[in-house]
Design a protein around this motif. Structure first.
Motif, PDB file in Angstrom:
ATOM      1  N   PRO B   4       0.817  -1.228   0.000  1.00 16.54           N
ATOM      2  CA  PRO B   4       0.000   0.000   0.000  1.00 16.54           C
ATOM      3  C   PRO B   4       0.845   1.270   0.000  1.00 16.54           C
ATOM      4  O   PRO B   4       0.447   2.270  -0.614  1.00 16.54           O
ATOM      5  N   GLU B   5       2.016   1.262   0.636  1.00 15.73           N
ATOM      6  CA  GLU B   5       2.886   2.444   0.627  1.00 15.73           C
ATOM      7  C   GLU B   5       3.279   2.789  -0.803  1.00 15.73           C
ATOM      8  O   GLU B   5       3.247   3.954  -1.212  1.00 15.73           O
ATOM      9  N   ILE B   6       3.681   1.763  -1.582  1.00 18.24           N
ATOM     10  CA  ILE B   6       4.115   1.998  -2.961  1.00 18.24           C
ATOM     11  C   ILE B   6       2.930   2.457  -3.810  1.00 18.24           C
ATOM     12  O   ILE B   6       3.046   3.369  -4.626  1.00 18.24           O
ATOM     13  N   GLU B   7       1.762   1.840  -3.583  1.00 17.75           N
ATOM     14  CA  GLU B   7       0.570   2.237  -4.343  1.00 17.75           C
ATOM     15  C   GLU B   7       0.220   3.701  -4.088  1.00 17.75           C
ATOM     16  O   GLU B   7      -0.194   4.426  -4.994  1.00 17.75           O
ATOM     17  N   ARG B   8       0.395   4.143  -2.829  1.00 13.73           N
ATOM     18  CA  ARG B   8       0.083   5.529  -2.485  1.00 13.73           C
ATOM     19  C   ARG B   8       1.045   6.467  -3.204  1.00 13.73           C
ATOM     20  O   ARG B   8       0.647   7.501  -3.737  1.00 13.73           O
ATOM     21  N   PRO B  21      -0.652   6.562 -15.216  1.00 14.21           N
ATOM     22  CA  PRO B  21      -0.481   5.514 -14.210  1.00 14.21           C
ATOM     23  C   PRO B  21       0.742   4.637 -14.486  1.00 14.21           C
ATOM     24  O   PRO B  21       1.469   4.263 -13.575  1.00 14.21           O
ATOM     25  N   ARG B  22       0.972   4.349 -15.780  1.00 15.65           N
ATOM     26  CA  ARG B  22       2.082   3.453 -16.117  1.00 15.65           C
ATOM     27  C   ARG B  22       3.435   4.137 -15.887  1.00 15.65           C
ATOM     28  O   ARG B  22       4.351   3.540 -15.305  1.00 15.65           O
ATOM     29  N   SER B  23       3.573   5.371 -16.315  1.00 20.20           N
ATOM     30  CA  SER B  23       4.859   6.044 -16.126  1.00 20.20           C
ATOM     31  C   SER B  23       5.052   6.415 -14.649  1.00 20.20           C
ATOM     32  O   SER B  23       6.186   6.487 -14.177  1.00 20.20           O
ATOM     33  N   ALA B  24       3.954   6.630 -13.911  1.00 22.26           N
ATOM     34  CA  ALA B  24       4.080   6.875 -12.473  1.00 22.26           C
ATOM     35  C   ALA B  24       4.652   5.641 -11.787  1.00 22.26           C
ATOM     36  O   ALA B  24       5.462   5.753 -10.858  1.00 22.26           O
ATOM     37  N   ARG B  25       4.258   4.458 -12.248  1.00 26.48           N
ATOM     38  CA  ARG B  25       4.793   3.221 -11.681  1.00 26.48           C
ATOM     39  C   ARG B  25       6.290   3.126 -11.964  1.00 26.48           C
ATOM     40  O   ARG B  25       7.080   2.766 -11.082  1.00 26.48           O
ATOM     41  N   ARG B  26       6.672   3.452 -13.204  1.00 23.23           N
ATOM     42  CA  ARG B  26       8.105   3.411 -13.546  1.00 23.23           C
ATOM     43  C   ARG B  26       8.876   4.422 -12.705  1.00 23.23           C
ATOM     44  O   ARG B  26       9.971   4.137 -12.218  1.00 23.23           O
ATOM     45  N   ALA B  27       8.285   5.619 -12.522  1.00 21.48           N
ATOM     46  CA  ALA B  27       8.958   6.654 -11.741  1.00 21.48           C
ATOM     47  C   ALA B  27       9.105   6.210 -10.288  1.00 21.48           C
ATOM     48  O   ALA B  27      10.158   6.420  -9.671  1.00 21.48           O
TER      49      ALA B  27
END
Lengths: 197, 197
Positions: B4-8, B21-27
């Motif tokens: 949940p920390e990473i998801e936040r 959302p996809r590039s935020a995950r990469r970032a």
């Protein structure tokens, strides 16, 4: 141009993947206009997350717990380990929801050009886990690049002689993909691996 | 999926312009892999910048000083004020380096659809500055959209009767641009405003 504080913020934002200098400037302005609702909460969450998250000592996944959620889950099948290059690949497999075994994150692939050898990867842990009596299969979900395939070959050689099946992901036409847009290598691979309907 | 920390963290990063959302995950992954060299420094710079930077009380520019660097610079020409929609536009004009007067940032443009009226913009400050005896010209560098042009029209009406010239940026072919790729409106405007060679 703008003040040195803002330039410093833009410089750091521009280092994020997906943000160039221009979009970093837009992001900085977006943050500065929303200090209390976006900028400070994001800074705080970044600090909290940096504090909370670490690498799983078993598989290399990122989680607030060690062992991570996947390694600690008794419902996951310990007979299968899926080897991936990066945590992002693990997340992609989890999103697909098609795998119920465990993972191993290498943290990279072998690359003579970049000087990355076996000792730079999380390989020792994988070989240790390969000794576990419940393990039946190691699935190499590594990138279909020269370096990825070299790494897959190296790992399968190191696992030889153990009572463990070593497999890799299938090559073929992406679901929903059109032949016209596919490269020749993928079409050849899909044709070679054709299946009865 | 991930903790949940990473998801936040991903959720907050995805709110930045230019990051989906996809590039935020990469970032997020990029940050988590570089906690001490990128993630914590960025968090600290964001907090320091949020603390240091504020709006200039005169023109609305963002700076660590108030009045901002442009307003405080005695070398800038007080006879010209360039009116822009956002601080980003001010930065763009400063990068071009073609203007040595002062600025006024409206913080938006009039928009009936979005319910933005004159009282929502930094217009009072502009009208007060229009009384300054040294002022000779107000340059409206507002976007060439319907809302931008409505705003330009509104401002020029409010400035009527004062001894101040009101001008706008020229429309025309972008430098280095090809006619074939331009819209009809721009080509018509460029033709109408043709100049002797």
């Amino acid at each position: 141009m703008s003040s040195p504080e803002i330039e410093r913020l833009i410089g750091l934002l521009a280092k994020l993947p997906g943000l160039g200098p221009r979009s970093a400037r837009r992001a900085a302005l977006h943050l500065l206009k929303r200090k209390d609702t976006v900028m400070l909460p994001l800074a705080r969450v970044m600090e909290e997350t940096a504090e909370a998250i670490g690498s799983c000592g078993i598989c290399g996944n990122l989680d607030s717990r060690d062992p991570c959620g996947v390694c600690a889950d008794p419902g996951r099948d310990g007979a299968q380990i899926c080897v991936v290059e990066e945590v992002a690949d693990l997340w992609a497999l989890e999103r697909a929801g098609a795998f119920r075994g465990r993972y191993h994150v290498l943290g990279g692939v072998l690359s003579a050009l970049d000087g990355i050898g076996p000792e730079d990867l999380n390989l020792g842990g994988l070989l240790a886990r390969a000794e576990l009596p419940e393990l039946r299969e190691v699935i190499l979900a590594l990138p279909a690049t020269v370096d990825g395939q070299t790494t897959a070959h190296y790992i399968s050689e190191r696992l030889e002689g153990r009572d463990v099946a070593v497999t890799r992901l299938a090559h073929g036409v992406p679901v929903g993909g059109e032949l016209d847009y596919l490269d020749d290598g993928t079409i050849s691979a899909a044709l070679k691996a054709r299946r009865p309907v």
